[in-house]
Design a protein around this motif. Structure first.
Motif, PDB file in Angstrom:
ATOM      1  N   LEU A 156     -12.242 -13.511  -9.042  1.00  0.00           N
ATOM      2  CA  LEU A 156     -11.658 -13.980  -7.856  1.00  0.00           C
ATOM      3  C   LEU A 156     -10.242 -13.624  -7.928  1.00  0.00           C
ATOM      4  O   LEU A 156      -9.924 -12.998  -6.795  1.00  0.00           O
ATOM      5  N   TRP A 157      -9.519 -13.379  -8.956  1.00  0.00           N
ATOM      6  CA  TRP A 157      -8.040 -12.597  -9.064  1.00  0.00           C
ATOM      7  C   TRP A 157      -8.179 -11.234  -8.360  1.00  0.00           C
ATOM      8  O   TRP A 157      -7.558 -10.793  -7.811  1.00  0.00           O
ATOM      9  N   TRP A 158      -9.300 -10.403  -9.194  1.00  0.00           N
ATOM     10  CA  TRP A 158      -9.608  -9.054  -8.793  1.00  0.00           C
ATOM     11  C   TRP A 158      -9.844  -8.940  -7.108  1.00  0.00           C
ATOM     12  O   TRP A 158      -9.215  -8.026  -6.333  1.00  0.00           O
ATOM     13  N   PHE A 159     -10.650  -9.686  -6.846  1.00  0.00           N
ATOM     14  CA  PHE A 159     -11.045  -9.777  -5.394  1.00  0.00           C
ATOM     15  C   PHE A 159      -9.966 -10.069  -4.516  1.00  0.00           C
ATOM     16  O   PHE A 159      -9.632  -9.183  -3.314  1.00  0.00           O
ATOM     17  N   ILE A 160      -8.980 -10.927  -4.856  1.00  0.00           N
ATOM     18  CA  ILE A 160      -7.703 -11.413  -3.844  1.00  0.00           C
ATOM     19  C   ILE A 160      -6.881 -10.274  -4.088  1.00  0.00           C
ATOM     20  O   ILE A 160      -6.341  -9.784  -2.780  1.00  0.00           O
ATOM     21  N   LEU A 161      -6.543  -9.478  -5.268  1.00  0.00           N
ATOM     22  CA  LEU A 161      -5.625  -8.449  -5.174  1.00  0.00           C
ATOM     23  C   LEU A 161      -6.237  -7.285  -4.482  1.00  0.00           C
ATOM     24  O   LEU A 161      -5.589  -6.313  -4.032  1.00  0.00           O
ATOM     25  N   PHE A 162      -7.679  -6.652  -4.304  1.00  0.00           N
ATOM     26  CA  PHE A 162      -8.274  -5.938  -3.830  1.00  0.00           C
ATOM     27  C   PHE A 162      -7.959  -6.164  -2.485  1.00  0.00           C
ATOM     28  O   PHE A 162      -7.668  -5.154  -1.696  1.00  0.00           O
ATOM     29  N   MET A 163      -8.530  -7.448  -1.820  1.00  0.00           N
ATOM     30  CA  MET A 163      -8.280  -7.422  -0.392  1.00  0.00           C
ATOM     31  C   MET A 163      -6.670  -7.472   0.115  1.00  0.00           C
ATOM     32  O   MET A 163      -6.437  -7.066   1.288  1.00  0.00           O
ATOM     33  N   ALA A 164      -5.966  -7.786  -0.954  1.00  0.00           N
ATOM     34  CA  ALA A 164      -4.257  -7.634  -0.408  1.00  0.00           C
ATOM     35  C   ALA A 164      -4.033  -6.060  -0.315  1.00  0.00           C
ATOM     36  O   ALA A 164      -3.279  -5.822   0.651  1.00  0.00           O
ATOM     37  N   GLY A 165      -4.643  -5.500  -1.111  1.00  0.00           N
ATOM     38  CA  GLY A 165      -4.564  -3.863  -0.785  1.00  0.00           C
ATOM     39  C   GLY A 165      -5.057  -3.229   0.533  1.00  0.00           C
ATOM     40  O   GLY A 165      -4.279  -2.498   1.093  1.00  0.00           O
ATOM     41  N   ILE A 166      -6.234  -4.078   0.780  1.00  0.00           N
ATOM     42  CA  ILE A 166      -6.762  -3.549   2.162  1.00  0.00           C
ATOM     43  C   ILE A 166      -5.898  -4.130   3.187  1.00  0.00           C
ATOM     44  O   ILE A 166      -5.635  -3.322   4.367  1.00  0.00           O
ATOM     45  N   THR A 221      -1.676   0.713   9.678  1.00  0.00           N
ATOM     46  CA  THR A 221      -2.651   1.272  10.496  1.00  0.00           C
ATOM     47  C   THR A 221      -3.604   2.327  10.011  1.00  0.00           C
ATOM     48  O   THR A 221      -3.777   3.179  10.425  1.00  0.00           O
ATOM     49  N   PHE A 222      -3.916   2.286   8.775  1.00  0.00           N
ATOM     50  CA  PHE A 222      -5.001   2.963   7.913  1.00  0.00           C
ATOM     51  C   PHE A 222      -4.236   4.483   7.923  1.00  0.00           C
ATOM     52  O   PHE A 222      -5.092   5.559   7.961  1.00  0.00           O
ATOM     53  N   LYS A 223      -3.057   4.586   7.595  1.00  0.00           N
ATOM     54  CA  LYS A 223      -2.458   5.988   7.643  1.00  0.00           C
ATOM     55  C   LYS A 223      -2.688   6.237   6.242  1.00  0.00           C
ATOM     56  O   LYS A 223      -2.737   5.491   5.260  1.00  0.00           O
ATOM     57  N   LEU A 224      -2.662   7.777   6.042  1.00  0.00           N
ATOM     58  CA  LEU A 224      -2.986   8.133   4.629  1.00  0.00           C
ATOM     59  C   LEU A 224      -1.600   8.185   3.777  1.00  0.00           C
ATOM     60  O   LEU A 224      -0.978   9.150   3.233  1.00  0.00           O
ATOM     61  N   GLU A 225      -1.198   6.794   3.603  1.00  0.00           N
ATOM     62  CA  GLU A 225       0.007   6.891   2.801  1.00  0.00           C
ATOM     63  C   GLU A 225      -0.385   6.607   1.443  1.00  0.00           C
ATOM     64  O   GLU A 225      -1.528   5.781   1.016  1.00  0.00           O
TER      65      GLU A 225
END
Length: 133
Positions: A20-30, A37-41
């Motif tokens: 669950l923590w992995w999913f939360i942190l992954f979604m925070a990155g998204i 705005t999905f720039k290539l930073e």
């Protein structure tokens, strides 16, 4: 039977909280990446790649080998294998992909990959089910 190998994931509360923590942190990155705005930073992209690699390593590092009624649970970078014999185990059961049993007074549950679950089902169909209560 031909020995097979696959993957397992423990289904205890610690493992579930970790995922669950992995999913939360992954979604925070998204979310962070979508806010730019999905720039290539590089920072959000590197973070998301790191999280994906971490998730893949977590899955791939838990290996299981099965030969007949013997299961060998191992982890990458660790040379020991936990040996589980279904013939000596009491009250083990396989529900779909979930293998559950009691060992040393402790209830354990493992999610198994498809080929390992099929191998155990073959074993159950081929041999006497007297050990499977």
């Amino acid at each position: 039977m031909i020995p097979k190998r696959g993957y397992f994931q423990p289904l205890d509360i610690t493992g579930q909280i970790g995922w669950l923590w992995w999913f939360i942190l992954f979604m925070a990155g998204i979310i962070l990446w979508s806010e730019t705005t999905f720039k290539l930073e590089m920072v959000p992209i590197v973070y998301l790649l790191f999280m994906l690699i971490l998730g893949i390593i977590t899955i791939l590092r838990r290996r299981v080998y099965v030969a007949g009624a013997q299961l060998f649970l191992g982890r990458v970078f660790v040379s020991d294998y936990e040996k589980i014999s279904l013939t000596t185990m009491v009250n083990w059961q396989l529900n779909g992909h979930v293998l559950s049993f009691t060992r040393a007074g402790r209830s354990r549950k493992y999610w198994l990959s498809q080929n390992i679950a099929n191998q155990i089902k073959e074993y159950m169909a081929t041999y006497d089910k007297k050990d499977n209560n």
